[in-house]
Design an enzyme around this catalytic site. Structure first.
Site, PDB file in Angstrom:
ATOM      1  N   GLY A  67      19.460 -66.737  59.420  1.00 43.67           N
ATOM      2  CA  GLY A  67      20.848 -66.378  58.730  1.00 43.67           C
ATOM      3  C   GLY A  67      21.009 -64.833  58.525  1.00 43.67           C
ATOM      4  O   GLY A  67      20.017 -64.000  58.243  1.00 43.67           O
TER       5      GLY A  67
ATOM      6  N   GLN B  82      24.171 -56.607  55.657  1.00 41.52           N
ATOM      7  CA  GLN B  82      22.561 -56.270  56.054  1.00 41.52           C
ATOM      8  C   GLN B  82      22.448 -55.323  56.964  1.00 41.52           C
ATOM      9  O   GLN B  82      21.489 -54.738  57.268  1.00 41.52           O
ATOM     10  CB  GLN B  82      21.818 -57.478  56.307  1.00 41.52           C
ATOM     11  CG  GLN B  82      21.372 -58.393  54.908  1.00 41.52           C
ATOM     12  CD  GLN B  82      20.844 -59.697  55.497  1.00 41.52           C
ATOM     13  OE1 GLN B  82      21.441 -60.736  55.768  1.00 41.52           O
ATOM     14  NE2 GLN B  82      19.628 -59.667  55.245  1.00 41.52           N
TER      15      GLN B  82
ATOM     16  N   CYS C 151      13.900 -63.445  53.674  1.00 35.14           N
ATOM     17  CA  CYS C 151      14.943 -62.726  53.562  1.00 35.14           C
ATOM     18  C   CYS C 151      14.641 -61.693  54.851  1.00 35.14           C
ATOM     19  O   CYS C 151      13.689 -60.984  54.506  1.00 35.14           O
ATOM     20  CB  CYS C 151      15.738 -62.135  52.662  1.00 35.14           C
ATOM     21  SG  CYS C 151      17.073 -61.046  52.718  1.00 35.14           S
ATOM     22  N   LEU C 152      15.366 -61.256  55.746  1.00 38.47           N
ATOM     23  CA  LEU C 152      15.329 -60.142  56.760  1.00 38.47           C
ATOM     24  C   LEU C 152      15.393 -58.743  56.047  1.00 38.47           C
ATOM     25  O   LEU C 152      14.724 -57.941  56.396  1.00 38.47           O
ATOM     26  CB  LEU C 152      16.178 -60.483  57.970  1.00 38.47           C
ATOM     27  CG  LEU C 152      16.162 -61.605  58.832  1.00 38.47           C
ATOM     28  CD1 LEU C 152      17.341 -61.401  59.805  1.00 38.47           C
ATOM     29  CD2 LEU C 152      14.918 -61.677  59.492  1.00 38.47           C
TER      30      LEU C 152
ATOM     31  N   HIS D   2      22.216 -68.442  50.508  1.00 38.66           N
ATOM     32  CA  HIS D   2      21.455 -67.263  50.368  1.00 38.66           C
ATOM     33  C   HIS D   2      22.327 -66.077  51.025  1.00 38.66           C
ATOM     34  O   HIS D   2      22.367 -65.161  50.589  1.00 38.66           O
ATOM     35  CB  HIS D   2      20.247 -67.472  51.304  1.00 38.66           C
ATOM     36  CG  HIS D   2      19.504 -66.189  51.494  1.00 38.66           C
ATOM     37  ND1 HIS D   2      18.368 -65.921  51.047  1.00 38.66           N
ATOM     38  CD2 HIS D   2      19.547 -65.266  52.325  1.00 38.66           C
ATOM     39  CE1 HIS D   2      17.809 -64.806  51.363  1.00 38.66           C
ATOM     40  NE2 HIS D   2      18.687 -64.249  52.330  1.00 38.66           N
ATOM     41  N   GLU D   3      23.025 -66.606  52.349  1.00 39.52           N
ATOM     42  CA  GLU D   3      23.682 -65.544  53.070  1.00 39.52           C
ATOM     43  C   GLU D   3      25.091 -65.116  52.058  1.00 39.52           C
ATOM     44  O   GLU D   3      25.656 -63.842  51.999  1.00 39.52           O
ATOM     45  CB  GLU D   3      24.185 -65.995  54.273  1.00 39.52           C
ATOM     46  CG  GLU D   3      23.172 -66.388  55.243  1.00 39.52           C
ATOM     47  CD  GLU D   3      22.253 -65.050  55.573  1.00 39.52           C
ATOM     48  OE1 GLU D   3      22.619 -63.798  55.208  1.00 39.52           O
ATOM     49  OE2 GLU D   3      20.870 -65.222  55.492  1.00 39.52           O
TER      50      GLU D   3
ATOM     51  N   HIS E  68      24.559 -62.467  49.525  1.00 38.67           N
ATOM     52  CA  HIS E  68      24.404 -61.261  50.252  1.00 38.67           C
ATOM     53  C   HIS E  68      25.770 -60.586  50.115  1.00 38.67           C
ATOM     54  O   HIS E  68      25.837 -59.222  49.724  1.00 38.67           O
ATOM     55  CB  HIS E  68      23.940 -61.134  51.510  1.00 38.67           C
ATOM     56  CG  HIS E  68      22.520 -61.086  51.812  1.00 38.67           C
ATOM     57  ND1 HIS E  68      21.694 -60.084  51.423  1.00 38.67           N
ATOM     58  CD2 HIS E  68      21.713 -61.941  52.538  1.00 38.67           C
ATOM     59  CE1 HIS E  68      20.261 -60.407  51.835  1.00 38.67           C
ATOM     60  NE2 HIS E  68      20.481 -61.446  52.335  1.00 38.67           N
TER      61      HIS E  68
HETATM   62 NI    NI Z   1      18.822 -62.441  53.124  1.00 35.82          NI
END
Ligand code: NI
Length: 172
Positions: free
Chosen positions: A46, A51, A94-95, A136-137, A140
């Protein structure tokens, strides 16, 4: 298409609240294409536009297990309209917080409304990993990271670790 660079925490740009897009036009589709490519390359399941430094309500998701069978989802202006009372725990990452993980409770099931890649309104009921990933996204988009669900002590530990790694990279 292009690979975009993913912002890692701690970074103030990740705290910015994303704005809804007015129309799913060629420009927005271009961003979604780049986001998907960036997400696959990372690799991740995701990604939100904030981000990659674009504070717009855009999310790409693909929780399909192997890349021969890609099943990308594009969520524009997503809104959660229902969620289950039942909570589930999952070891989340998370990235933007590379190599950091923590167990987190979230509702097991959500229903989300959004516009798709072709600007069509969609409603999706998700459970399991897909539900987890969407929630989660969507955090963000509100400027929240998964560590913001943790205690201040745990959050501080993770963020300090990432800061240290970054300093080492800069001086290397
Ligand atoms: Ni994330």
């Amino acid at each position: 298409m292009a690979i975009l660079s993913i912002i890692t925490a701690p970074d103030r740009r990740l705290k910015v609240k994303s704005q809804p897009v007015e129309a799913v036009d060629e420009k927005i589709r271009g961003i979604l294409d780049d986001m998907l490519e960036t997400m696959y390359q990372a690799p991740g399941i995701g990604l939100s536009a904030v981000q990659v430094g674009i504070p717009k309500c855009l999310i790409t998701v693909d929780v399909s297990p192997d890349d021969e069978d890609n099943a990308p989802l594009y969520l524009v202006n997503p809104k959660i309209v229902a969620f289950s009372d039942e909570m589930e725990s999952y070891n989340e990452g998370c990235l933007s917080l590379p190599d950091q993980f923590a167990d987190l409770d979230r509702p097991g099931e959500v229903t989300v409304e959004y516009l798709d890649y072709d600007a069509q309104p969609q409603q999706l009921r998700a459970d399991g990993l897909l539900s987890r990933c969407i929630q989660h996204e969507m955090d963000h988009l509100k400027g929240r990271l998964f560590v913001d669900h943790l205690s201040a002590v745990k959050r501080g530990m993770i963020l300090r670790k990432l800061e240290k790694i970054r300093r080492q990279k800069v001086s290397a």
